[in-house]
Design an enzyme around this catalytic site. Structure first.
Site, PDB file in Angstrom:
ATOM      1  N   ASP A   1      11.554  73.819  34.437  1.00  0.00           N
ATOM      2  CA  ASP A   1      12.930  73.772  34.945  1.00  0.00           C
ATOM      3  C   ASP A   1      13.944  74.010  33.829  1.00  0.00           C
ATOM      4  O   ASP A   1      13.581  74.186  32.661  1.00  0.00           O
ATOM      5  CB  ASP A   1      13.110  72.376  35.590  1.00  0.00           C
ATOM      6  CG  ASP A   1      13.889  72.431  36.879  1.00  0.00           C
ATOM      7  OD1 ASP A   1      14.797  73.264  36.987  1.00  0.00           O
ATOM      8  OD2 ASP A   1      13.606  71.600  37.772  1.00  0.00           O
TER       9      ASP A   1
ATOM     10  N   TRP B   1      16.677  79.399  37.596  1.00  0.00           N
ATOM     11  CA  TRP B   1      17.650  79.608  38.685  1.00  0.00           C
ATOM     12  C   TRP B   1      18.337  80.988  38.656  1.00  0.00           C
ATOM     13  O   TRP B   1      19.422  81.164  39.211  1.00  0.00           O
ATOM     14  CB  TRP B   1      18.723  78.501  38.660  1.00  0.00           C
ATOM     15  CG  TRP B   1      18.175  77.134  38.416  1.00  0.00           C
ATOM     16  CD1 TRP B   1      17.035  76.600  38.955  1.00  0.00           C
ATOM     17  CD2 TRP B   1      18.718  76.113  37.560  1.00  0.00           C
ATOM     18  NE1 TRP B   1      16.847  75.317  38.499  1.00  0.00           N
ATOM     19  CE2 TRP B   1      17.867  75.000  37.644  1.00  0.00           C
ATOM     20  CE3 TRP B   1      19.857  76.042  36.745  1.00  0.00           C
ATOM     21  CZ2 TRP B   1      18.100  73.824  36.928  1.00  0.00           C
ATOM     22  CZ3 TRP B   1      20.085  74.867  36.041  1.00  0.00           C
ATOM     23  CH2 TRP B   1      19.219  73.781  36.132  1.00  0.00           C
ATOM     24  N   GLY B   2      17.738  81.938  37.931  1.00  0.00           N
ATOM     25  CA  GLY B   2      18.353  83.263  37.873  1.00  0.00           C
ATOM     26  C   GLY B   2      19.545  83.333  36.946  1.00  0.00           C
ATOM     27  O   GLY B   2      20.220  84.364  36.874  1.00  0.00           O
ATOM     28  N   ASP B   3      19.818  82.252  36.183  1.00  0.00           N
ATOM     29  CA  ASP B   3      21.026  82.186  35.342  1.00  0.00           C
ATOM     30  C   ASP B   3      21.170  83.375  34.413  1.00  0.00           C
ATOM     31  O   ASP B   3      22.255  83.908  34.243  1.00  0.00           O
ATOM     32  CB  ASP B   3      21.010  80.906  34.483  1.00  0.00           C
ATOM     33  CG  ASP B   3      21.562  79.717  35.244  1.00  0.00           C
ATOM     34  OD1 ASP B   3      21.797  79.845  36.465  1.00  0.00           O
ATOM     35  OD2 ASP B   3      21.753  78.658  34.602  1.00  0.00           O
TER      36      ASP B   3
ATOM     37  N   ASP C   1      18.855  76.252  44.030  1.00  0.00           N
ATOM     38  CA  ASP C   1      17.865  75.641  44.932  1.00  0.00           C
ATOM     39  C   ASP C   1      18.091  76.002  46.401  1.00  0.00           C
ATOM     40  O   ASP C   1      19.229  76.051  46.875  1.00  0.00           O
ATOM     41  CB  ASP C   1      17.920  74.116  44.811  1.00  0.00           C
ATOM     42  CG  ASP C   1      17.352  73.648  43.483  1.00  0.00           C
ATOM     43  OD1 ASP C   1      17.019  74.498  42.645  1.00  0.00           O
ATOM     44  OD2 ASP C   1      17.253  72.426  43.300  1.00  0.00           O
TER      45      ASP C   1
HETATM   46  C1  GLA Z   1      15.711  71.809  39.981  1.00  0.00           C
HETATM   47  C2  GLA Z   1      14.733  72.833  40.563  1.00  0.00           C
HETATM   48  C3  GLA Z   1      14.123  72.270  41.834  1.00  0.00           C
HETATM   49  C4  GLA Z   1      13.405  70.971  41.533  1.00  0.00           C
HETATM   50  C5  GLA Z   1      14.376  69.992  40.895  1.00  0.00           C
HETATM   51  C6  GLA Z   1      13.689  68.750  40.383  1.00  0.00           C
HETATM   52  O1  GLA Z   1      16.807  71.629  40.811  1.00  0.00           O
HETATM   53  O2  GLA Z   1      15.379  74.042  40.795  1.00  0.00           O
HETATM   54  O3  GLA Z   1      13.229  73.207  42.409  1.00  0.00           O
HETATM   55  O4  GLA Z   1      12.313  71.207  40.685  1.00  0.00           O
HETATM   56  O5  GLA Z   1      15.041  70.588  39.771  1.00  0.00           O
HETATM   57  O6  GLA Z   1      14.593  67.874  39.775  1.00  0.00           O
END
Ligand code: GLA
Length: 388
Positions: A148, A182-184, A203
């Site tokens: 993450d 997250w594609g940042d 997400d």
């Molecule tokens: C981020 C990730 C999620 C999940 C949460 C856990 O938001 O993008 O998919 O793993 O963390 O805290």
């Protein structure tokens, strides 16, 4: 001896070829992940129960192999040697024992951590401990690491993820490396040699088209995937996030369409529901082998959006042996009557036999036009096979 191996691994790491373990994800990884339904409320009992449910529901047989324990498995602090430790109350048997159980049930063991100083849930992150953590994961029998991006400060994403890739390599156990930044920084442009899959967005939420501060309904995620198809292929997949299929915020049609479109995207199929309690409708969606076969097609080509009109999107995916998957998606709130003149689908060459995948019916060939009603937020999915 252990100390000497650790020292050598660290000292030699810069000399090792900078490369991920190749060949671990020839098709998009499939599995189950704890986050979408359970967030931090996880335990070894829950994970074992889920493994058993994935077997008895037929999901494992349909291809769901990776069982991924997301954020929330750790104790709040590392031990005195700096090692990660599982939460003693919720994972009292330890992660090696959990990995052994999952392997004995025929699964691959996935785990979550974070490239920052702490995970999003505030538990110990991997920053500065990459090589030590990779050795822990290897010793526990981990097969899949979701990494993450919370609390990364000013860290450079490519350097950070490459460090973890090198740490996995140095620890010596082949582990699928799932980048969750997250594609940042557009990982599709740089992560092909770093990991096997990378998140392309924030997400996913359990809804069709709602929006939170950092999260999105699946329809918005889908919209942002158009154009990314050129970056995906065997061993390097775009990841539009885990499935919300069967979760309470989606209607049955929305679950079906979400699953279909994720398959057209050659997305990793990570179920995120409570497999112990799913309805038969949800089970039928998640285990539909003909849809899964489109996702897992050996050609390994991500589909693309061919057309977009209000209420009528067409997404297509080229398959092996000259076949195509074609998905008609009603993104609007009113029913539409679909009318297709196959000649307008300019990528087709010659005549094809048509199979309606959800109806499980053969529908003749592309020599005649095609009409079908499509309910709001629903899809019609056909597979086209060359007629001769
Ligand atoms: C981020 C990730 C999620 C999940 C949460 C856990 O938001 O993008 O998919 O793993 O963390 O805290």
């Amino acid at each position: 001896m252990k100390k000497l191996i650790a020292f050598l691994a660290l000292a030699l790491a810069p000399l090792l070829p900078a490369q991920k373990f190749e060949g671990l994800a020839p098709t998009p990884p499939m599995g189950w992940n704890s986050w979408n339904t359970f967030q931090g409320k996880i335990s070894e009992t829950l994970i074992k129960e889920m493994a058993d449910a994935l077997v008895s529901s037929g999901m494992q047989a349909a291809g769901y192999r990776y069982l991924v324990v997301d954020d929330g498995w750790e104790a709040p602090e590392r031990d005195s040697q700096g090692n990660l430790v599982p939460d003693p109350a919720r994972f009292p048997s330890g992660m090696k024992a959990l990995g052994d159980y999952l392997h004995s049930r025929g699964f691959q063991f996935g785990i979550h951590n974070c490239a920052g100083t702490k995970t999003c849930a505030g538990l110990p992150g991997g920053r500065g401990h990459e090589f030590q953590d990779a050795r822990s994961y290897a010793s526990w029998g981990v097969d899949f690491l979701k990494y993450d991006w919370c609390n990364h400060g000013t860290a450079n994403s490519q350097e950070t993820y490459n460090t973890m890739r090198d740490a996995i390599r140095a620890a010596g156990r082949p582990i699928v490396f799932s980048l969750c930044e997250w594609g940042d920084t557009k990982p599709w442009t740089w992560a092909k040699d770093t990991g096997h899959l990378w998140r392309t967005t924030g997400d996913i939420m359990d809804c069709y088209d709602c929006q939170g501060a950092y999260s999105l309904g699946w329809k918005f995620i889908l919209e942002s995937q158009a154009g990314l198809e050129q970056y995906a292929g065997p061993d390097h997949w775009n990841d539009p996030d885990m499935l919300e299929v069967g979760n309470p915020g989606l209607t049955l049609a929305e679950s079906r369409a979400h699953f279909t479109l994720w398959s057209l995207l050659a997305a990793p199929l990570m179920a995120g529901n409570d497999a112990r309690k799913m309805s038969e409708d949800t089970r039928q969606i998640l285990t539909n082998r003909d849809v899964i076969a489109i996702d897992q097609d050996p050609l390994g080509k991500q589909g693309y959006r061919f057309m977009k009109h209000p209420g009528k999107q067409i997404w297509v995916k080229e398959l092996a042996h000259g076949e195509w998957a074609v998905c008609f998606f009603n993104d609007g709130d009113a029913p539409v009557q679909l009318r297709i003149d196959w000649a307008n689908l300019t990528f087709l060459k010659g005549t094809y036999r048509i199979r309606d995948i959800w109806q499980k019916k053969d529908l003749g060939s592309t020599t005649a036009g095609f009409q079908a009603p499509v309910a709001p937020h629903d899809v019609v999915l056909v597979r086209l096979s060359p007629a001769s």
